[in-house]
Design an enzyme around this catalytic site. Structure first.
Site, PDB file in Angstrom:
ATOM      1  N   HIS A 108     -39.494 -90.598 -85.873  1.00 41.48           N
ATOM      2  CA  HIS A 108     -39.964 -90.805 -84.502  1.00 41.48           C
ATOM      3  C   HIS A 108     -41.003 -91.888 -84.332  1.00 41.48           C
ATOM      4  CE1 HIS A 108     -38.198 -87.511 -82.105  1.00 41.48           C
ATOM      5  NE2 HIS A 108     -38.055 -86.932 -83.278  1.00 41.48           N
ATOM      6  N   LYS A 164     -48.166 -89.988 -69.356  1.00 36.64           N
ATOM      7  CA  LYS A 164     -47.754 -89.826 -70.754  1.00 36.64           C
ATOM      8  C   LYS A 164     -49.016 -89.518 -71.547  1.00 36.64           C
ATOM      9  CE  LYS A 164     -46.066 -94.073 -70.521  1.00 36.64           C
ATOM     10  NZ  LYS A 164     -44.765 -94.015 -71.138  1.00 36.64           N
ATOM     11  N   ARG A 165     -48.864 -89.177 -72.829  1.00 33.83           N
ATOM     12  CA  ARG A 165     -50.056 -88.976 -73.647  1.00 33.83           C
ATOM     13  C   ARG A 165     -50.953 -90.211 -73.594  1.00 33.83           C
ATOM     14  NH1 ARG A 165     -50.341 -84.726 -77.241  1.00 33.83           N
ATOM     15  NH2 ARG A 165     -52.466 -85.488 -77.474  1.00 33.83           N
ATOM     16  N   LYS A 186     -50.140 -97.011 -76.076  1.00 34.80           N
ATOM     17  CA  LYS A 186     -49.446 -96.908 -74.785  1.00 34.80           C
ATOM     18  C   LYS A 186     -50.148 -97.732 -73.699  1.00 34.80           C
ATOM     19  CE  LYS A 186     -47.457 -92.279 -75.656  1.00 34.80           C
ATOM     20  NZ  LYS A 186     -46.019 -92.332 -75.327  1.00 34.80           N
ATOM     21  N   THR A 213     -39.213 -91.492 -73.420  1.00 32.06           N
ATOM     22  CA  THR A 213     -38.187 -90.779 -72.667  1.00 32.06           C
ATOM     23  C   THR A 213     -38.567 -90.680 -71.196  1.00 32.06           C
ATOM     24  OG1 THR A 213     -39.208 -88.716 -73.429  1.00 32.06           O
ATOM     25  CG2 THR A 213     -37.160 -89.396 -74.515  1.00 32.06           C
ATOM     26  N   LYS A 249     -36.444 -90.780 -67.442  1.00 27.94           N
ATOM     27  CA  LYS A 249     -36.577 -89.845 -66.317  1.00 27.94           C
ATOM     28  C   LYS A 249     -36.855 -90.598 -65.019  1.00 27.94           C
ATOM     29  CE  LYS A 249     -38.912 -86.679 -69.543  1.00 27.94           C
ATOM     30  NZ  LYS A 249     -40.286 -86.345 -70.007  1.00 27.94           N
TER      31      LYS A 249
HETATM   32  C1  LIG Z   1     -41.040 -86.798 -70.992  1.00 26.98           C
HETATM   33  C2  LIG Z   1     -42.388 -86.274 -71.268  1.00 26.98           C
HETATM   34  C3  LIG Z   1     -43.224 -86.922 -72.186  1.00 26.98           C
HETATM   35  C4  LIG Z   1     -42.828 -88.193 -72.902  1.00 26.98           C
HETATM   36  O1  LIG Z   1     -43.293 -89.296 -72.141  1.00 26.98           O
HETATM   37  P1  LIG Z   1     -43.309 -90.785 -72.733  1.00 26.98           P
HETATM   38  O2  LIG Z   1     -43.766 -91.599 -71.583  1.00 26.98           O
HETATM   39  O3  LIG Z   1     -41.926 -91.110 -73.148  1.00 26.98           O
HETATM   40  O4  LIG Z   1     -44.284 -90.781 -73.851  1.00 26.98           O
HETATM   41  C5  LIG Z   1     -44.475 -86.391 -72.407  1.00 26.98           C
HETATM   42  N1  LIG Z   1     -44.899 -85.287 -71.770  1.00 26.98           N
HETATM   43  C6  LIG Z   1     -44.133 -84.650 -70.863  1.00 26.98           C
HETATM   44  C7  LIG Z   1     -44.663 -83.443 -70.176  1.00 26.98           C
HETATM   45  C8  LIG Z   1     -42.852 -85.119 -70.579  1.00 26.98           C
HETATM   46  O5  LIG Z   1     -42.089 -84.464 -69.699  1.00 26.98           O
END
Ligand SMILES: *Cc1c(COP(=O)(O)O)cnc(C)c1O
Length: 811
Positions: free
Chosen positions: A356, A544-545, A550, A652, A656
């Site tokens: 990953h 995101k985190r 990032k 991911t 979305k």
């Molecule tokens: C999809 C998702 C992530 C992943 O987000 P990235 O922007 O791809 O790092 C993290 N936390 C939650 C709650 C998510 O639904």
């Protein structure tokens, strides 16, 4: 699809309510009503669940076990109803009982047993496996406390424990009769018995692993797979309390506490490794319990271990479950009496591994001393795997000692988990094309040359059932009205939507839906932060985190610069923006926590400055989690995917957002590259350094953030604003961020990409003014998002890795 009439449902519901709560429905609290619905749905599921398992045992189809330290499921009620095909009936039935289904759904606690992308991927995969009729099951840990709850207090992150089981969990079923014993510590005695070398583990500390099963409902196909999460408990009979002296009694308490600690809490680190003893214990705990139960079940229903690898596939989600490899060897050799060679063939043919990340700070390696002490028998097996592997290397790379020691599984006093995972599996996959290429030619080059056929790509995906059908019903309806519903089973059929993008009424509906979703989110923002935002502004979202790679900092510097510009020129002609942030920082990650403080300080200043408020607002939404993501993403105009190129393995949330009609502003990193390829350059806004430039700087140096800063007046100003008291009377407050950017030469090229990012944001502004063009772009993004359904990803895993592809002929 569950066949049930509204009338029956209503009768069942009222009956269940009375059974559970011993009072009349009218007297029930909302929580009572939620519990009733959840329990009833679980009961509906039970029969199908039994039937599914019966069928699996009878047909002996290959079973897939997805091992993951994290499953970030979110809420289950709404999606279970959707997949059972009874959500509309329930909604109407409940309405007739004066109950609002959505209100009940919102009472459910998120099941937050994961940090972020990796855990959410596991959850999407469970949904897709069940929906594609694949016998695929999850195996993990039932953490008593999930990912912490985040509060933003005075602009800083405060962590509170996530006691998610407090109000009970209607979805899980405890199976004490299926418990397993996991052994820690002790010694291994080697004895010759009947001429065979035999390994006997003695003086170990036993831990009882009790499984809790959660049903995973397939989409309208009668399939119920299983997520089995293990809880650590003391082995009760081991201690006869009456026979203990006082000292031993304390010891017994100590034992109980040390055992329960194993499944107590999820480690809140994402893409970061710490050599914590408890974490090693957690990893062995769920892997050992999981494999023992898999093999026990297999032996009972099938018997012949010789072709185990034809009947089961074991997938490890990152290196956290890598001990599955030596543990399966241990079971096959020590318990089932197989030879090393047979056990090795079966193990490597069964196990496959997903990588990953290429971040160095995320690669797991355990100190040999710790490993040996906690897992003495497993260590012996790893040593033997390493010995044989090095032998293979010696004969292949004669005299190349550097290479051999670089590749060894045990070296420099550590056990290197990624090396063990590659050597002990038949498949190693990256999670986006770019990521897999970087693995092959950079990070894992030695292994790629040794085992070229093991390496493959499986670009991540997301389940369109949760991330579109459940979270954005209005857009779902527009799709069904225009192109029918074939895309629900075949997500790439969403492409048909592109044929409707010259129809003005469709574009108008698209805009209307987005506006309505934005109005809903504006209410949520008002409730949670008190901030009033304008649904006619651009909703520009980065959730995101929080992590340096990032680059939330880049986004924040851009906002700071825009603020300066607006103050200089109050008549500046821009489309009003609402910049929305959300995300948790690991509690020990100082820079990330400072980033949250900075964003909140900037938000506070801007939101309270009437000179700019018509044009700019900044929101930090606290406690980002799956259920919050489901309300944010359908309301986004802009998806911020701005990681330093090469650093985000896939991402991911980018998928979305795209599926919900947001326009992506992105670097060519991770799966952003594939999103660009799908929608074309005109339907995404790309900026920043490319892969070659980044890798070149990392390899050859030559970047000076100080120089870049000094050549750009805007950067000089915003970086000074970090330390001149502009955003905080405490000038030291954001010094760490300043130093990271300037004193330590900006590891993630924030300043380098600043100019390019600003130009990209100007372009966004320009496009947004042309409403038709914008809606068309949104439409193209939606139409091309089907390929990013996790159904596609899972089909690729099934046919390319697990060897269960023959199942698709029935679709
Ligand atoms: C999809 C998702 C992530 C992943 O987000 P990235 O922007 O791809 O790092 C993290 N936390 C939650 C709650 C998510 O639904």
């Amino acid at each position: 699809m569950l066949n049930i009439s509204k009338k029956t449902f209503k009768k069942d519901y009222v009956k269940k309510f009375i059974e559970l709560h011993g009072k009349e429905l009218e007297e029930g609290t909302p929580q009572n009503k939620y519990e009733t619905l959840g329990t009833l749905v679980r009961d509906y599921i039970a029969e199908m669940w039994i039937a599914t398992n019966k069928k699996y045992n009878k047909t002996q189809e290959k079973q897939v076990y997805y091992l993951s330290a994290e499953f970030l499921l979110g809420r289950l009620l709404g999606n279970s109803l959707l997949n059972l095909g009874i959500r509309d009936i329930c909604k109407e039935g409940l309405a007739e009982l004066n109950i609002n289904l959505e209100e009940l759904e919102n009472l459910e606690q998120d099941q937050g047993l994961g940090n972020g992308g990796l855990g959410r991927l596991a959850a999407c995969f469970l949904d897709s496996m069940a929906s594609l009729n694949i016998p695929g099951h999850g195996c993990g840990i039932r953490y008593k406390y999930g990912f912490f709850e985040q509060k933003i207090i005075n602009g800083s992150q405060i962590e509170a424990p996530d006691n998610w089981l407090r109000g009970g969990n209607v979805w899980e079923i405890r199976k004490p009769d299926k418990a397993e014993i996991v052994k820690f510590g002790g010694e291994v005695k080697v004895e010759m018995i009947d001429g065979n070398m035999t390994f006997i583990h003695i003086n170990y500390e036993p831990v009882l692993a009790v499984p809790y099963d959660t049903p995973v409902v397939g989409y309208e196909n009668q399939v119920i797979n299983t997520l089995r999460l293990w809880s650590a408990e003391p082995v009760s009979n081991e201690f006869d309390f009456s026979s203990f002296s006082r000292g031993d009694f304390l010891k017994a308490i100590e034992y109980k506490n040390s055992v329960e600690a194993i499944s107590h809490v999820l480690y809140p680190d994402d893409s970061f490794y710490e050599g914590k003893l408890l974490r090693l214990k957690q990893q062995y705990f769920f892997v050992s319990a999981g494999l023992q139960s898999i093999i026990r079940h297999y032996v009972k229903h099938n018997g012949d271990l010789e072709n185990l690898d034809e009947k089961i596939a074991i997938h490890i989600n990152d290196t956290h479950p890598t001990l599955a490899i030596p543990e399966l060897m241990r079971i096959l050799i020590d318990e089932e009496g197989l030879s090393w060679d047979d056990a090795w063939r079966i193990t490597t043919n069964s196990v496959s591994y997903t990588n990953h990340t290429i971040l160095a700070e995320a690669l797991e390696k355990w100190p040999v001393d710790m490993f040996k002490k906690i897992l003495p028998r497993i260590y012996m097996i790893v040593e033997e795997i390493n010995r044989r592997f090095c032998e293979e290397l010696w004969s292949k790379y004669i005299g190349q000692w550097d290479k051999i020691s670089r590749m060894a599984i045990i070296g420099d006093g550590y056990v290197k988990m990624a090396h063990l995972a590659i050597v002990g599996s038949h498949s190693v996959n990256g999670v986006a094309k770019l990521h897999t290429e970087i693995l092959k030619k950079q990070e894992m080059q030695d292994f790629y040359y040794l085992y070229p056929r093991k390496f493959n790509n499986k670009t991540n995906g997301i389940t369109h059932r949760r991330w579109l059908m459940k979270s954005n019903p209005k857009l779902t309806k527009l799709l069904v009205d225009t192109i029918g519903d074939s895309w629900i089973k075949h997500p790439t059929d969403m492409e048909k939507f592109e044929n409707h993008l010259d129809d003005k009424s469709v574009l108008e509906r698209l805009q209307q839906i987005k506006t309505e979703n934005k109005i809903d989110l504006a209410k949520t923002i008002k409730q949670s932060s008190g901030i009033i935002v304008d649904p006619n502004s651009i909703f520009d979202v980065q959730v995101k985190r929080i992590h340096a790679y990032k680059r939330q900092t880049l986004n924040c510097l851009r906002v700071m610069n825009l603020y300066n510009k607006l103050l200089e020129n109050p008549n500046l002609d821009i489309v009003p923006r609402t910049v929305i942030f959300g995300g948790k920082a690991a509690p020990g990650y100082f820079l990330a926590k400072k980033t949250i403080e900075l964003i909140n300080a900037v938000a506070d200043k801007i939101n309270n400055d009437p000179r700019v408020n018509e044009k700019l607002k900044v929101v930090y939404l606290e406690n980002y989690r799956v259920s919050l993501a489901e309300s944010i993403i359908p309301a986004a105009d802009i998806s911020e995917q701005i990681s330093t190129t090469t650093k985000e393995a896939s991402g991911t949330s980018n998928m979305k957002f795209m599926m919900n009609g947001a326009i992506t502003i992105a670097t060519l990193d991770g799966a952003n590259v594939e999103i660009r390829d799908e929608v074309g350059d005109d339907n995404i806004v790309i900026f920043g350094m490319n892969e070659r430039e980044v890798l070149d700087y990392y390899k050859n140096g030559g970047y000076s953030s100080w120089q870049v800063c000094n050549e750009d007046e805007r950067l000089k100003r915003v970086t000074q604003d970090l330390v001149n008291g502009y955003y905080s009377p405490d000038k030291e407050k954001f010094k760490t961020i300043y130093e990271h950017l300037l004193t330590y030469n900006d590891e993630f090229f924030v300043l380098k990409d600043f100019d390019s990012y600003l130009r990209a944001q100007d372009k966004v502004d320009e496009i947004y003014r042309d409403s038709i063009r914008w809606q068309k772009m949104a439409g193209v993004n939606i139409a091309h998002s089907g390929i990013f359904s996790s159904d596609r990803t899972i089909q690729e895993y099934a046919t390319g890795i697990w060897g269960s592809g023959f199942l698709y002929k029935n679709l």
